[in-house]
Design an enzyme around this catalytic site. Structure first.
Site, PDB file in Angstrom:
ATOM      1  N   CYS A  64      -1.690 -14.778  -3.102  1.00  0.00           N
ATOM      2  CA  CYS A  64      -1.443 -15.211  -1.718  1.00  0.00           C
ATOM      3  C   CYS A  64      -1.702 -16.707  -1.567  1.00  0.00           C
ATOM      4  O   CYS A  64      -1.975 -17.189  -0.478  1.00  0.00           O
ATOM      5  CB  CYS A  64      -2.254 -14.381  -0.728  1.00  0.00           C
ATOM      6  SG  CYS A  64      -4.017 -14.405  -1.034  1.00  0.00           S
ATOM      7  N   ASP A  90      -5.338  -7.825  -6.330  1.00  0.00           N
ATOM      8  CA  ASP A  90      -5.017  -8.503  -5.064  1.00  0.00           C
ATOM      9  C   ASP A  90      -6.124  -9.498  -4.710  1.00  0.00           C
ATOM     10  O   ASP A  90      -6.878  -9.297  -3.763  1.00  0.00           O
ATOM     11  CB  ASP A  90      -4.847  -7.443  -3.951  1.00  0.00           C
ATOM     12  CG  ASP A  90      -4.427  -8.070  -2.629  1.00  0.00           C
ATOM     13  OD1 ASP A  90      -3.851  -9.180  -2.643  1.00  0.00           O
ATOM     14  OD2 ASP A  90      -4.670  -7.455  -1.574  1.00  0.00           O
ATOM     15  N   ARG A 142       0.848  -1.203   0.000  1.00  0.00           N
ATOM     16  CA  ARG A 142       0.000   0.000   0.000  1.00  0.00           C
ATOM     17  C   ARG A 142       0.879   1.247   0.000  1.00  0.00           C
ATOM     18  O   ARG A 142       0.603   2.233  -0.698  1.00  0.00           O
ATOM     19  CB  ARG A 142      -0.955  -0.013   1.201  1.00  0.00           C
ATOM     20  CG  ARG A 142      -2.129  -0.974   1.008  1.00  0.00           C
ATOM     21  CD  ARG A 142      -3.151  -0.842   2.126  1.00  0.00           C
ATOM     22  NE  ARG A 142      -2.732  -1.481   3.359  1.00  0.00           N
ATOM     23  CZ  ARG A 142      -3.043  -2.723   3.733  1.00  0.00           C
ATOM     24  NH1 ARG A 142      -3.801  -3.482   2.954  1.00  0.00           N
ATOM     25  NH2 ARG A 142      -2.634  -3.213   4.874  1.00  0.00           N
ATOM     26  N   PHE A 158     -10.413  -6.262  -6.334  1.00  0.00           N
ATOM     27  CA  PHE A 158     -10.495  -7.003  -5.073  1.00  0.00           C
ATOM     28  C   PHE A 158     -10.148  -6.040  -3.932  1.00  0.00           C
ATOM     29  O   PHE A 158      -9.215  -6.257  -3.173  1.00  0.00           O
ATOM     30  CB  PHE A 158      -9.547  -8.217  -5.065  1.00  0.00           C
ATOM     31  CG  PHE A 158      -9.704  -9.145  -6.244  1.00  0.00           C
ATOM     32  CD1 PHE A 158     -10.679 -10.135  -6.235  1.00  0.00           C
ATOM     33  CD2 PHE A 158      -8.868  -9.035  -7.353  1.00  0.00           C
ATOM     34  CE1 PHE A 158     -10.815 -11.007  -7.314  1.00  0.00           C
ATOM     35  CE2 PHE A 158      -9.003  -9.894  -8.438  1.00  0.00           C
ATOM     36  CZ  PHE A 158      -9.975 -10.883  -8.425  1.00  0.00           C
TER      37      PHE A 158
HETATM   38  N1  SAH Z   1      -6.360  -5.453  -1.271  1.00  0.00           N
HETATM   39  C1  SAH Z   1      -7.163  -5.610  -0.080  1.00  0.00           C
HETATM   40  C2  SAH Z   1      -7.356  -7.069   0.315  1.00  0.00           C
HETATM   41  C3  SAH Z   1      -8.010  -7.921  -0.760  1.00  0.00           C
HETATM   42  S1  SAH Z   1      -8.641  -9.431  -0.166  1.00  0.00           S
HETATM   43  C4  SAH Z   1      -6.551  -4.773   1.049  1.00  0.00           C
HETATM   44  O1  SAH Z   1      -5.481  -4.190   0.865  1.00  0.00           O
HETATM   45  O2  SAH Z   1      -7.164  -4.694   2.118  1.00  0.00           O
HETATM   46  C5  SAH Z   1      -9.541 -10.037  -1.508  1.00  0.00           C
HETATM   47  C6  SAH Z   1     -10.920  -9.428  -1.679  1.00  0.00           C
HETATM   48  O3  SAH Z   1     -11.477  -9.924  -2.891  1.00  0.00           O
HETATM   49  C7  SAH Z   1     -11.939  -9.753  -0.596  1.00  0.00           C
HETATM   50  O4  SAH Z   1     -12.459  -8.564  -0.094  1.00  0.00           O
HETATM   51  C8  SAH Z   1     -13.049 -10.551  -1.317  1.00  0.00           C
HETATM   52  O5  SAH Z   1     -14.351 -10.229  -0.843  1.00  0.00           O
HETATM   53  C9  SAH Z   1     -12.882 -10.085  -2.727  1.00  0.00           C
HETATM   54  N2  SAH Z   1     -13.302 -11.014  -3.791  1.00  0.00           N
HETATM   55  C10 SAH Z   1     -13.138 -12.353  -3.821  1.00  0.00           C
HETATM   56  N3  SAH Z   1     -13.517 -12.837  -5.027  1.00  0.00           N
HETATM   57  C11 SAH Z   1     -13.936 -11.780  -5.761  1.00  0.00           C
HETATM   58  C12 SAH Z   1     -14.416 -11.627  -7.090  1.00  0.00           C
HETATM   59  N4  SAH Z   1     -14.521 -12.679  -7.905  1.00  0.00           N
HETATM   60  N5  SAH Z   1     -14.734 -10.396  -7.515  1.00  0.00           N
HETATM   61  C13 SAH Z   1     -14.603  -9.330  -6.705  1.00  0.00           C
HETATM   62  N6  SAH Z   1     -14.133  -9.407  -5.450  1.00  0.00           N
HETATM   63  C14 SAH Z   1     -13.808 -10.619  -4.977  1.00  0.00           C
END
Ligand code: SAH
Length: 419
Positions: free
Chosen positions: A362, A322, A237, A253
């Site tokens: 991850c 992510d 970040r 995401f």
């Molecule tokens: N980058 C974020 C963490 C991402 S975690 C940070 O810095 O806090 C991954 C996220 O992807 C989760 O919130 C989950 O709800 C979302 N997610 C999972 N599959 C998804 C999809 N197919 N489309 C959109 N969002 C999704």
């Protein structure tokens, strides 16, 4: 002490320092033992390999705690926890000019990476969140809670022991504020109270405000993902904050908007967040406001990223990908490769010439080498040529034991489109 002997030729990994012993490698367990009990591990020939805890219900039957036959007691945990806390000091101590800490939250104990398999503890401001993932670590719950209180004096502690791995260990979930047992001299106990409040009557907050590199975030410890926040993306970040000036950013995401806030504070001209969870998006909006970021430059899109990337016709200067772990188990690797390739291919198509993508995985079963290969195939199919500007893992509050590559689960590549 109960002795466990390995099958012929199965001592290589544990003798090299890998902390796991799979059930298939075990020849014989001498004596009766309950799930989570301490055992000594020996090679087939009888050489001592280490001391750890055993769970007959788990595929990972033994997780080693020590390489020598030392007592596994409160003093043992004190030493390990103090060592873990010392590693995190530099993250938490730099003072800003205002006298407040720039960062007041991080992971304090990272399981195998801190030689404490099955144990996670995250710090959110003055609150601690505990996550115990194995039957072996459950045996020491009271000692661990008492040590964390002694060493850190948190305002309150919360139990988020609800990771999927608990079912594999034969354990029910355990969530709720952690309270001291009222019984005279009784051990510390934890568990949910009917009214969700602590022994002192104070309720555990629904949202905790934390600071990360002078950014502010609201964390939902009770209902959020993981223990509430993706602490492992802190450095990335910060990286995005430094790169975003003047850029049009797509944050895929987005969860509660970590990268949207860092990109916006870094001077992005417009940020689109795409996320499947409405709750996460709602908190993203609150986090933007908390950081005084005008909402008119923000687009919050509730969508499936796979679909969004196919439908979207905008071009971006900077994209963050992510996703959640696509391969949580070995058997899911093939599907995960397809998934990573798909989102990266479509994201690469949305980048302007000279644009950049921070792309992450991850999945512990996809290592950096394989991830880079997937990215290169995605680039070929997207007809783009890219440079690697850098690649990183998780920050230093998420260490991995050198002999336990599975612990280095986070991979992030920063790529730039040459043409
Ligand atoms: N980058 C974020 C963490 C991402 S975690 C940070 O810095 O806090 C991954 C996220 O992807 C989760 O919130 C989950 O709800 C979302 N997610 C999972 N599959 C998804 C999809 N197919 N489309 C959109 N969002 C999704």
């Amino acid at each position: 002490m109960i002795k466990v002997f390995l099958k012929q030729g199965r001592e290589e990994a544990p003798s090299r320092g890998h902390p796991w012993v799979f059930s298939g490698a075990i020849e014989q367990v001498e004596g009766e033992i309950e799930a989570g009990g301490i055992v000594d591990l020996f090679s087939h020939a009888g050489a001592f390999l280490g001391r750890g805890y055993y769970n007959p219900h788990s595929q990972i039957a033994i997780r080693l705690l020590a390489r020598n036959p030392i007592e596994i007691d409160k003093a043992f945990f004190k030493e390990r926890i103090e060592a873990a806390l010392a590693i995190r000091k530099p993250i938490l101590s730099p003072e800003t000019t205002g006298g407040e800490r720039a960062t007041n939250s991080c992971r304090l104990i990272h399981a195998e990476g801190d030689l404490l398999p099955g144990l996670i503890c995250d710090r959110y401001g003055d609150y601690l969140v505990l996550q115990i993932n194995t039957a072996g670590m459950e045996q020491f719950r009271n000692e661990i809670i008492s040590l964390l209180k002694e060493l850190l004096a948190p305002t309150m502690m919360y139990d988020r022991s609800d990771a999927a791995t608990r079912a594999q260990e034969g354990l029910p979930d355990s969530t709720g504020p952690i309270v001291e047992a009222e019984a005279e001299g009784g051990p510390l106990a934890s568990g949910p109270l009917a009214n969700g409040s602590s022994a002192t009557g104070a309720a555990f907050p629904d949202l905790i405000e934390i600071r990360e590199n002078n950014m502010r975030f609201l964390v939902d410890v009770k209902g959020g993902q993981k223990t509430g926040f993706y602490l492992d993306q802190r450095d990335n970040r910060a990286l995005i904050k430094g790169l975003a000036h003047g850029k049009r950013v797509l944050n895929c995401f987005s969860y509660t908007g970590g990268f949207s806030i860092s990109a916006s504070l870094g001077g992005a001209v417009g940020v689109t967040a795409v996320e499947a969870s409405a709750d996460a998006l709602a908190l993203c909006k609150e986090n933007l406001m908390l950081n005084n970021i005008p909402l008119d430059g923000q687009r919050l899109v509730k969508a499936d990223v796979f679909q969004f990337l196919r439908d979207d016709e905008n071009e971006y200067d900077l994209i963050i990908l992510d996703p959640p772990a696509f391969a949580k188990r070995k058997g899911q690797v093939k599907g995960a490769i397809r998934g990573y390739k798909d989102i990266n291919l479509y994201a690469m198509k949305r980048l302007k010439k000279g644009g950049m993508i921070l792309t992450c995985s991850c999945s512990q079963h996809i290592d950096a080498g394989l991830f880079q290969k997937i990215l290169s195939y995605a680039a070929v199919d997207a007809s783009r040529q890219l440079q690697v500007l850098g690649s990183w893992g998780a920050p230093l509050d998420h260490p991995a034991a050198l002999q336990h590559p599975e612990g280095a689960y986070l991979k992030a590549f920063l790529l730039r489109v040459v043409e």
